[in-house]
Scaffold this active site. Structure first.
Site, mmCIF file in Angstrom:
data_model
loop_
_atom_site.group_PDB
_atom_site.id
_atom_site.type_symbol
_atom_site.label_atom_id
_atom_site.label_comp_id
_atom_site.label_asym_id
_atom_site.label_seq_id
_atom_site.Cartn_x
_atom_site.Cartn_y
_atom_site.Cartn_z
ATOM 1 N N PHE A 158 32.948 28.138 -6.647
ATOM 2 C CA PHE A 158 31.805 29.037 -6.911
ATOM 3 C C PHE A 158 32.272 30.490 -6.920
ATOM 4 O O PHE A 158 31.590 31.383 -6.423
ATOM 5 C CB PHE A 158 30.689 28.854 -5.881
ATOM 6 C CG PHE A 158 29.855 27.609 -6.054
ATOM 7 C CD1 PHE A 158 29.813 26.929 -7.264
ATOM 8 C CD2 PHE A 158 29.114 27.103 -4.999
ATOM 9 C CE1 PHE A 158 29.049 25.784 -7.428
ATOM 10 C CE2 PHE A 158 28.348 25.953 -5.146
ATOM 11 C CZ PHE A 158 28.315 25.289 -6.362
ATOM 12 N N TYR A 179 32.551 14.298 -9.837
ATOM 13 C CA TYR A 179 32.033 14.991 -11.020
ATOM 14 C C TYR A 179 31.867 14.002 -12.175
ATOM 15 O O TYR A 179 32.818 13.331 -12.531
ATOM 16 C CB TYR A 179 32.984 16.107 -11.478
ATOM 17 C CG TYR A 179 33.284 17.199 -10.497
ATOM 18 C CD1 TYR A 179 32.486 17.411 -9.370
ATOM 19 C CD2 TYR A 179 34.382 18.037 -10.672
ATOM 20 C CE1 TYR A 179 32.783 18.420 -8.476
ATOM 21 C CE2 TYR A 179 34.676 19.052 -9.780
ATOM 22 C CZ TYR A 179 33.878 19.240 -8.674
ATOM 23 O OH TYR A 179 34.181 20.245 -7.789
ATOM 24 N N LEU A 205 27.900 36.203 -11.144
ATOM 25 C CA LEU A 205 28.858 37.313 -11.155
ATOM 26 C C LEU A 205 29.503 37.550 -12.529
ATOM 27 O O LEU A 205 30.437 38.331 -12.651
ATOM 28 C CB LEU A 205 29.932 37.081 -10.083
ATOM 29 C CG LEU A 205 29.389 37.080 -8.643
ATOM 30 C CD1 LEU A 205 30.463 36.666 -7.648
ATOM 31 C CD2 LEU A 205 28.828 38.457 -8.271
ATOM 32 N N THR A 206 28.962 36.900 -13.568
ATOM 33 C CA THR A 206 29.360 37.259 -14.932
ATOM 34 C C THR A 206 28.503 38.414 -15.444
ATOM 35 O O THR A 206 28.808 39.016 -16.474
ATOM 36 C CB THR A 206 29.178 36.074 -15.906
ATOM 37 O OG1 THR A 206 27.783 35.741 -15.973
ATOM 38 C CG2 THR A 206 29.977 34.864 -15.447
ATOM 39 N N GLY A 207 27.399 38.685 -14.755
ATOM 40 C CA GLY A 207 26.511 39.772 -15.154
ATOM 41 C C GLY A 207 25.454 39.390 -16.161
ATOM 42 O O GLY A 207 24.655 40.228 -16.583
ATOM 43 N N LYS A 208 25.419 38.105 -16.556
ATOM 44 C CA LYS A 208 24.438 37.729 -17.584
ATOM 45 C C LYS A 208 23.043 37.502 -17.019
ATOM 46 O O LYS A 208 22.075 37.432 -17.778
ATOM 47 C CB LYS A 208 24.915 36.496 -18.356
ATOM 48 C CG LYS A 208 25.045 35.220 -17.555
ATOM 49 C CD LYS A 208 25.623 34.106 -18.421
ATOM 50 C CE LYS A 208 25.858 32.826 -17.621
ATOM 51 N NZ LYS A 208 26.502 31.779 -18.432
ATOM 52 N N LEU A 255 32.365 32.596 -9.164
ATOM 53 C CA LEU A 255 31.445 33.471 -9.898
ATOM 54 C C LEU A 255 29.983 33.181 -9.547
ATOM 55 O O LEU A 255 29.072 33.536 -10.297
ATOM 56 C CB LEU A 255 31.673 33.330 -11.409
ATOM 57 C CG LEU A 255 33.013 33.897 -11.911
ATOM 58 C CD1 LEU A 255 33.242 33.531 -13.362
ATOM 59 C CD2 LEU A 255 33.060 35.417 -11.714
ATOM 60 N N ALA A 256 29.778 32.538 -8.389
ATOM 61 C CA ALA A 256 28.418 32.282 -7.889
ATOM 62 C C ALA A 256 27.535 31.633 -8.963
ATOM 63 O O ALA A 256 26.464 32.140 -9.302
ATOM 64 C CB ALA A 256 27.781 33.576 -7.372
ATOM 65 N N SER A 257 28.032 30.510 -9.492
ATOM 66 C CA SER A 257 27.307 29.737 -10.521
ATOM 67 C C SER A 257 26.975 30.562 -11.764
ATOM 68 O O SER A 257 26.009 30.287 -12.462
ATOM 69 C CB SER A 257 26.018 29.137 -9.931
ATOM 70 O OG SER A 257 26.303 28.266 -8.868
#
Length: 315
Positions: free
Chosen positions: A212, A55, A219-222, A214-216
């Protein structure tokens, strides 16, 4: 928040139930922003920081190791090394590719230098290197443990067969043994982990620390149809909107979050935390304002009905 800490597999490591992803440090978060996120995470009781020597080598001008360097400077400036469980990975840095014994030894020294520490708490093989026998990999990792440079070892992106072979060799020879597994696992990506890999982890008492989670950011919904999100990960996250599974999962998350008066990200992480073998999902934050929804997973327990609804939606 010490009562929130969980034992990581068969190790003696006690970790917060949300690992803070360090992939954004030195990438989308500069040093000042990264320090602010790390400070807020620690202030909330968080102690489990995940990074990798690679990273963020994918950024033009970067060489890899930028995240470790930021984390090392933060630990030095806060004098809190004994309070932080530092996890990093070997095998994907441009200058240290693969898992030969020589590469593992050299890469570990560089990680220790960047982190400004004499030991790494949890050292993962980042991607399995099937050109190298598991015997060579485990022996090299065991040497680092014997030298006191690594406390515990773990694996990421590995097949069930290679994982089993690694564990068998460790047990047969009395060498350091993997205590954790870092799989790609979330509500819209279940296929890689569920099945033989999860079964092997469960049988061996390994802790899963999914990346992952929150699937990049999906899954935050934004990410919604017709919305534009300014993010370096927008393209990857937006792909899930195009799938029927992604839309079903979003609808189920929306409903449960509304019923609970909770953030969508919290519910998504809580589903993951409720899965067999999972001890601490990994999620990253670019700003302190993004942290509360992630940290809330420590105090969120979904009901069997809620878990079932999300599991069915994501099937």
């Amino acid at each position: 928040m010490t009562s929130s800490l969980r034992t990581l597999g068969t190790s003696g490591l006690q970790v917060f139930p949300l690992a803070l992803g360090g992939n954004v440090f030195g990438w989308t978060a500069d040093q000042e922003q990264s320090f602010a996120v790390l400070d807020a995470y620690a202030a909330a009781g968080g102690n489990f920081v995940d990074t990798a020597d690679a990273y963020s080598a994918w950024i033009p001008g970067n060489q890899g190791g930028e995240s470790e360097t930021v984390i090392g400077k933060w630990i030095a400036s806060r004098a809190n090394r004994s309070d932080v469980v530092v996890a990093t990975k070997v095998g994907a840095h441009p200058a240290f590719k693969g898992l030969s014994a020589a590469t593992i030894k050299s890469a570990a020294e560089e990680s220790l230098r960047r982190l400004g520490t004499d030991h790494i708490d949890l050292y993962y093989t980042h991607f399995d290197d099937e050109t190298v026998p598991v015997e060579e990999i485990i022996t090299a990792l065991d040497q680092l443990v014997k030298e006191g440079k690594v406390r515990e070892i773990a694996a990421s992106n590995i097949s069930p067969e290679r994982l089993r072979a690694s564990l068998d060799f460790s047990e047969r020879e009395g060498l350091a043994r993997y205590v954790a597994l870092q799989p790609h696992y979330n509500l819209v990506s279940r296929d890689t982990y569920e099945g033989p890999l999860q079964d092997t982890a469960a049988e061996a008492g390994l802790a899963a620390v999914p990346y992952f989670a929150l699937a990049s950011g999906f899954l935050t919904g934004k990410y919604r149809p017709g919305t534009q999100v300014e993010s370096a990960r927008a393209e990857k996250a937006g792909q899930h909107l195009e799938s029927e599974r992604g839309q079903r999962v979003l609808a189920a998350l929306d409903a449960i979050a509304r019923e609970r008066d909770a953030e969508i990200a919290t519910v998504a992480l809580a589903w993951l935390a409720a899965r067999p073998t999972v001890v601490a999902p990994i999620a990253s934050a670019r700003t302190p304002e993004q942290l509360p929804a992630l940290l809330a997973v420590a105090d969120t327990r979904l009901t069997d009905d809620e878990v079932g609804r999300l599991t069915d939606a994501s099937a």
